[in-house]
Design a protein around this motif. Sequence first.
Motif, PDB file in Angstrom:
ATOM      1  N   LEU A 193      -6.438   6.224 -11.686  1.00 41.06           N
ATOM      2  CA  LEU A 193      -6.845   5.333 -10.599  1.00 41.06           C
ATOM      3  C   LEU A 193      -6.520   3.879 -10.918  1.00 41.06           C
ATOM      4  CD1 LEU A 193      -8.291   4.892  -7.902  1.00 41.06           C
ATOM      5  CD2 LEU A 193     -10.451   4.764  -9.180  1.00 41.06           C
ATOM      6  N   ILE A 194      -6.870   3.454 -12.128  1.00 42.43           N
ATOM      7  CA  ILE A 194      -6.613   2.070 -12.517  1.00 42.43           C
ATOM      8  C   ILE A 194      -5.114   1.804 -12.617  1.00 42.43           C
ATOM      9  CG2 ILE A 194      -6.809   0.480 -14.467  1.00 42.43           C
ATOM     10  CD1 ILE A 194      -9.274   0.591 -12.703  1.00 42.43           C
ATOM     11  N   GLY A 195      -4.357   2.774 -13.129  1.00 44.42           N
ATOM     12  CA  GLY A 195      -2.911   2.615 -13.178  1.00 44.42           C
ATOM     13  C   GLY A 195      -2.317   2.469 -11.791  1.00 44.42           C
ATOM     14  N   THR A 196      -2.842   3.222 -10.834  1.00 42.63           N
ATOM     15  CA  THR A 196      -2.376   3.123  -9.449  1.00 42.63           C
ATOM     16  C   THR A 196      -2.721   1.768  -8.847  1.00 42.63           C
ATOM     17  OG1 THR A 196      -2.619   5.523  -9.154  1.00 42.63           O
ATOM     18  CG2 THR A 196      -2.521   4.171  -7.171  1.00 42.63           C
ATOM     19  N   LEU A 197      -3.951   1.321  -9.050  1.00 37.24           N
ATOM     20  CA  LEU A 197      -4.382   0.032  -8.503  1.00 37.24           C
ATOM     21  C   LEU A 197      -3.600  -1.129  -9.107  1.00 37.24           C
ATOM     22  CD1 LEU A 197      -8.263   0.487  -8.301  1.00 37.24           C
ATOM     23  CD2 LEU A 197      -6.607   0.536  -6.425  1.00 37.24           C
ATOM     24  N   SER A 198      -3.187  -0.990 -10.366  1.00 35.08           N
ATOM     25  CA  SER A 198      -2.421  -2.073 -10.990  1.00 35.08           C
ATOM     26  C   SER A 198      -1.092  -2.289 -10.274  1.00 35.08           C
ATOM     27  CB  SER A 198      -2.194  -1.774 -12.480  1.00 35.08           C
ATOM     28  OG  SER A 198      -1.340  -0.659 -12.665  1.00 35.08           O
ATOM     29  N   LEU A 234       0.830  -1.212   0.000  1.00 32.00           N
ATOM     30  CA  LEU A 234       0.000   0.000   0.000  1.00 32.00           C
ATOM     31  C   LEU A 234       0.861   1.256   0.000  1.00 32.00           C
ATOM     32  CD1 LEU A 234      -2.892  -1.020   2.421  1.00 32.00           C
ATOM     33  CD2 LEU A 234      -3.088  -0.515  -0.025  1.00 32.00           C
ATOM     34  N   VAL A 235       2.008   1.209   0.682  1.00 33.66           N
ATOM     35  CA  VAL A 235       2.930   2.354   0.661  1.00 33.66           C
ATOM     36  C   VAL A 235       3.441   2.589  -0.759  1.00 33.66           C
ATOM     37  CG1 VAL A 235       5.177   3.197   1.449  1.00 33.66           C
ATOM     38  CG2 VAL A 235       3.609   2.116   3.077  1.00 33.66           C
ATOM     39  N   VAL A 236       3.827   1.503  -1.437  1.00 32.84           N
ATOM     40  CA  VAL A 236       4.282   1.620  -2.829  1.00 32.84           C
ATOM     41  C   VAL A 236       3.155   2.151  -3.710  1.00 32.84           C
ATOM     42  CG1 VAL A 236       5.170   0.349  -4.819  1.00 32.84           C
ATOM     43  CG2 VAL A 236       5.970  -0.231  -2.523  1.00 32.84           C
ATOM     44  N   THR A 237       1.933   1.709  -3.451  1.00 28.46           N
ATOM     45  CA  THR A 237       0.783   2.150  -4.251  1.00 28.46           C
ATOM     46  C   THR A 237       0.517   3.638  -4.063  1.00 28.46           C
ATOM     47  OG1 THR A 237      -0.181  -0.062  -4.041  1.00 28.46           O
ATOM     48  CG2 THR A 237      -1.651   1.722  -4.714  1.00 28.46           C
TER      49      THR A 237
END
Length: 529
Positions: A136-141, A35-38
């Motif tokens: 958002l999707i790029g972050t979640l990936s 989650l930190v990396v995200t």
Amino acid sequence: MAVTQIRPVDKGPALRERLAPGVPGSRVLGWLLPLVVTVFAGFLRFNRLGVPHQIVFDETYYAKDAWSLWQFGYEHSVVGKPEDLADKLFLEGKPEQMITDGGSFIAHPPFGKWMIGVGEAIFGVDPFGWRFMAALIGTLSVLVLCRVARRMTGSTLLGCAAGFLLALDGLHLVTSRAALLDIFLMFWVLAGFACLVADRDHARRRLADRVDRDYDAAFSAGPFLWHPWRYAAGICFGLAAGVKWSAAPFIAAFILLAFIWDMTARRAARVRSPYAGAVTRDGVATVLGLMVLPVVTYCATWLGWLLTKGGWGRGEPAASVWLRPFEGLPDLVRYHREILDFHNGLSSKHPYQSWPWDWPILRKPVAFFYSEASPGCGADKCSREILGIGTPAIWWIGIAALGVMIVLWLTHRDWRAGAILLGYAAGWLSWFPSAFGHRTMFLFYALPGLPFLILSIVMTLGLIIGPADGPRSRRVTGSVITGAYLLLVLANFWFLYPVLTAQNIPYDSWHLRIWLDSWVLGSDGFGPT
């Protein structure tokens, strides 16, 4: 006299651990560190997301189509050429004035544009709104890749390294900051693969438990239907196909992969007839989850077109809304034939055209945006660019890492190496036939294969570090090499960052970041010889 059946397998936890070993370490850190990396990846993607405040590259199609879908249920035709009046009206926040009567012929399924439209519905018709979902999707990936890499390597730190590399890839960043379809395709392919990896562990644990309770249960009659992660994968793959048809090679590859995993699990458990068991017991779930469910999900992405009147090629809908999805299927089939004919005949030359064999070496990137009319950079001549290019320290090193995966699979039949190679091949080799047919294609078509390239790098780093119980000196040396490589990627990304995000810099600084002549528009010809 009764004959006792002696089970030729290990009992209890030993078999379960052999079939599906868990990930060591803290489960809390297994979520917290990814989650930190995200969050780091999210900052890079959302920072200055509305810059430039104009339509860039193919946003001229997808941002408008997304708004149209949410308004009408289908892509509406618009006035003028895409780059003319319609762009002006759209940027001015007057999208309703750009439409004309009738549906527009669209060459891609609608689901990716439905996703883009979510941002427009929430934040309005402006650059931030139509780029929001891509960011958002790029972050979640990044989070998904962290977790799947953690599961495959058995290391939280290596999982975080995979997400860190994805966060720092230039092509991933650029496509996460533009209203294009490829980031959505990549996400759903990756999500489906992650579900399949989870299904592999889940199915193996259940197989071990069944064998432990009753050896005959492992090959008794009747299908083994409890594969929830496989069904989740099927939905993801259906949504990926609903973004672009280029999801199809991944679906075919992963159907094969699921069967291989089922067969090898039964063979590892030493049950009788592992091949037949994989077909008759698990094969039903494969057919339902990875064949039927993706088709149903894909068709569901067309509901807007099926339920409404006016879409391209849509006949008069049935009076009953409940009958329209079934009554409209012949129209949908005809529309798909037109789309297929369009793609088969797509061979127009383009200045950013590249071929699949160009993609790994980043020979020809795509300029999403470029402007020299940007005073204020502190020099006589300024430049602003969004260059759709991968981070060389990832892509070029990735070529060697793929070679390591080939050796690892040939020598040890490592399932992880095989899965990585199959996933990468599905997103790369599948384009070669079209290339020899001179179909127009671009570097960002390689984006769905990027997570598998990064997984190969992370697997290689894991081999360099060595096992947890290995010599301390090797682990220290391997950790230093891994840390140095990650710092190299960070430095490479940060050097390119200004030309990935349209920062206003002196022309000489821009030119310093253009390493190859082929990175500039119009520097070479078109087509394979």
